[in-house]
Design an enzyme around this catalytic site. Structure first.
Site, PDB file in Angstrom:
ATOM      1  N   ARG A 161       0.823  -1.210   0.000  1.00  0.00           N
ATOM      2  CA  ARG A 161       0.000   0.000   0.000  1.00  0.00           C
ATOM      3  C   ARG A 161       0.861   1.266   0.000  1.00  0.00           C
ATOM      4  O   ARG A 161       0.537   2.255  -0.671  1.00  0.00           O
ATOM      5  CB  ARG A 161      -0.930  -0.008   1.211  1.00  0.00           C
ATOM      6  CG  ARG A 161      -1.858   1.194   1.270  1.00  0.00           C
ATOM      7  CD  ARG A 161      -2.932   0.998   2.339  1.00  0.00           C
ATOM      8  NE  ARG A 161      -3.569   2.279   2.631  1.00  0.00           N
ATOM      9  CZ  ARG A 161      -3.406   2.980   3.749  1.00  0.00           C
ATOM     10  NH1 ARG A 161      -2.628   2.505   4.701  1.00  0.00           N
ATOM     11  NH2 ARG A 161      -4.023   4.116   3.922  1.00  0.00           N
TER      12      ARG A 161
ATOM     13  N   HIS B 188       0.512   4.003  -2.897  1.00  0.00           N
ATOM     14  CA  HIS B 188       0.064   5.359  -2.601  1.00  0.00           C
ATOM     15  C   HIS B 188       1.153   6.397  -2.885  1.00  0.00           C
ATOM     16  O   HIS B 188       0.833   7.550  -3.204  1.00  0.00           O
ATOM     17  CB  HIS B 188      -0.409   5.463  -1.155  1.00  0.00           C
ATOM     18  CG  HIS B 188      -1.787   4.932  -0.948  1.00  0.00           C
ATOM     19  ND1 HIS B 188      -2.701   5.514  -0.102  1.00  0.00           N
ATOM     20  CD2 HIS B 188      -2.422   3.875  -1.512  1.00  0.00           C
ATOM     21  CE1 HIS B 188      -3.835   4.835  -0.138  1.00  0.00           C
ATOM     22  NE2 HIS B 188      -3.679   3.823  -0.979  1.00  0.00           N
TER      23      HIS B 188
ATOM     24  N   HIS C 136      -5.669  -6.459  -3.984  1.00  0.00           N
ATOM     25  CA  HIS C 136      -6.572  -6.659  -2.855  1.00  0.00           C
ATOM     26  C   HIS C 136      -6.689  -8.116  -2.435  1.00  0.00           C
ATOM     27  O   HIS C 136      -7.475  -8.438  -1.546  1.00  0.00           O
ATOM     28  CB  HIS C 136      -7.954  -6.089  -3.182  1.00  0.00           C
ATOM     29  CG  HIS C 136      -8.046  -4.617  -2.932  1.00  0.00           C
ATOM     30  ND1 HIS C 136      -9.137  -3.862  -3.266  1.00  0.00           N
ATOM     31  CD2 HIS C 136      -7.160  -3.758  -2.367  1.00  0.00           C
ATOM     32  CE1 HIS C 136      -8.926  -2.598  -2.915  1.00  0.00           C
ATOM     33  NE2 HIS C 136      -7.726  -2.518  -2.378  1.00  0.00           N
TER      34      HIS C 136
ATOM     35  N   TRP D 208     -10.429  -9.145   1.909  1.00  0.00           N
ATOM     36  CA  TRP D 208     -11.115  -9.457   0.655  1.00  0.00           C
ATOM     37  C   TRP D 208     -11.185 -10.960   0.398  1.00  0.00           C
ATOM     38  O   TRP D 208     -11.915 -11.398  -0.474  1.00  0.00           O
ATOM     39  CB  TRP D 208     -10.390  -8.788  -0.504  1.00  0.00           C
ATOM     40  CG  TRP D 208     -10.563  -7.302  -0.557  1.00  0.00           C
ATOM     41  CD1 TRP D 208     -11.514  -6.617  -1.272  1.00  0.00           C
ATOM     42  CD2 TRP D 208      -9.773  -6.302   0.100  1.00  0.00           C
ATOM     43  NE1 TRP D 208     -11.359  -5.262  -1.087  1.00  0.00           N
ATOM     44  CE2 TRP D 208     -10.297  -5.034  -0.254  1.00  0.00           C
ATOM     45  CE3 TRP D 208      -8.668  -6.347   0.948  1.00  0.00           C
ATOM     46  CZ2 TRP D 208      -9.761  -3.837   0.212  1.00  0.00           C
ATOM     47  CZ3 TRP D 208      -8.140  -5.158   1.412  1.00  0.00           C
ATOM     48  CH2 TRP D 208      -8.677  -3.922   1.051  1.00  0.00           C
TER      49      TRP D 208
END
Length: 378
Positions: free
Chosen positions: A132, A136, A260, A276
């Site tokens: 992540r 990002h 995910h 998920w």
């Protein structure tokens, strides 16, 4: 927000690992065993911290304040004025294989205190939050203005570090700081993106080509405006707007969504809650199969009031509103089904598009060495 031994890639073998009891996870804080054979998802209360939330461009997946394990103090010794001398900094070539190994070594921490914290924080692995962080740091790129991206590592500064989409990423940045100190010549941009590559590979994903060349800026003057990362509560049009701005097409968007397979959402960050799929520290195409094959029903998250979708048979597993909207979109759906049918195809395409994401806006000279790191769990 979170991602296999090639000799053990049968469907039955993978399915048998999806529901590993949490008790078995606690048996070994750090063992060089392929993660899919050691761990399923944790169902207990989650401590503050984020996961690999690809579409969480809101207050998602972690606290803005980090958990600090490391602090340093330095005794500054000054010489008399007459003894002033010019100090030259000796630099040495960076061994990126050693940096990769150092990152791999902390994905599951040997130190009992840090391990206990991160185990509760993200199902026993820092991998999802490293993915992540890399995403990002890179996903702010604008192909028209040529601004944003991983070059500069501007998330170190306000206001970008305080953007809601980056909540919790201080944890990942802080956890990588000892590696930065060990290899001071590496830029933060290179370190963060390499951490994402390492996490994908160590959690069973494909080999992702990587090269160095990102240069850090010294202040936050070039921080990108808030709102460049996706909002998980919106629909397919918003997702296209965000990713088209970076230069991705529909197939690439769906391939990136496969990240995910790693990580989970936390209600005190994004408002959403849960992983998920049942093995959130195993990188696979299970995310696509779950989205296609399960019956999804709406559920209100008690802690936040947010609306999400959950598996009717296993409500611990969730999907975001944006993902259900994407799957119901004709242009996106065919790619979701394609990756559900073929993990090999997904791995091939993810490797290409994740590499593309990490290199957005980086001023490469063209002669950089391209690394293909070997996973330590392979």
């Amino acid at each position: 927000m979170a991602s296999f031994l090639r000799a053990a890639r049968t469907t039955s073998a993978r399915r048998s690992t999806l529901f590993v009891a949490t008790a078995s996870v606690a048996a070994a804080p750090r063992a060089r065993i392929a993660p899919q054979f050691t761990r399923g998802y944790a169902t207990g209360e989650q401590k503050k911290g984020g996961s690999g939330g690809l579409f969480l461009g809101l207050a998602a997946l972690g606290a803005a304040g980090g958990y600090y394990y490391y602090s340093t103090t330095q005794d500054v010794k000054t010489k008399p004025a007459a003894a002033k001398e010019t100090k030259t900094l000796d630099t040495k070539p960076i061994d990126y294989n050693e940096v990769y190994q150092a990152i791999a070594d902390i994905l599951e921490d040997n130190d009992i205190l840090t391990w206990l914290h991160y185990r509760s924080y993200d199902d026993g692995s820092l991998g999802p939050v490293f993915v992540r962080l890399a995403w990002h740091a890179s996903g702010t790129y604008d192909v028209e203005t040529k601004t944003g991206g991983s070059n500069g590592a501007t998330m170190r500064f306000q206001p970008e570090s305080l953007h809601a989409a980056n909540n919790g990423l201080a944890i990942a940045r802080d956890r990588l700081e000892p590696i930065k100190k060990k290899f001071p010549e590496i830029s933060y941009g290179d370190l963060w993106t390499l951490a994402g590559v390492c996490a994908v590979q160590e959690l069973g994903g494909p080999t992702v080509p990587w090269r160095a060349g990102r240069q850090d800026v010294e202040d936050g003057k070039t921080c990108t405006p808030d709102g460049r990362l996706p909002d998980a509560g919106q629909g397919e049009r918003h997702i296209r707007d965000i990713f088209y701005r970076m230069g991705f097409d529909d197939q690439e968007i769906v391939a990136l969504a496969g990240a995910h397979s790693l990580g989970r959402c936390h209600p005190d960050r994004s408002g959403f809650e849960g992983p998920w799929q049942e093995a959130p520290t195993v990188f696979s195409n299970e995310y696509y199969k779950a989205l296609r094959d399960r019956k999804w029903v709406k559920k209100t998250v008690k802690a936040s009031g947010a609306q999400q979708w959950v598996d009717k048979k296993n409500p611990d597993v969730m999907m975001l509103p944006a993902e259900i909207a994407m799957y119901n979109d004709k242009g996106f759906k065919k790619f979701f089904n394609e990756y559900a049918d073929s993990e090999e195809k997904f791995f091939t395409d993810f490797s290409k598009v994740f590499n593309k994401l990490l290199e957005l806006g980086v001023p490469f000279k063209g002669d950089e060495k391209v690394y293909h790191f070997k996973a330590t769990t392979a």
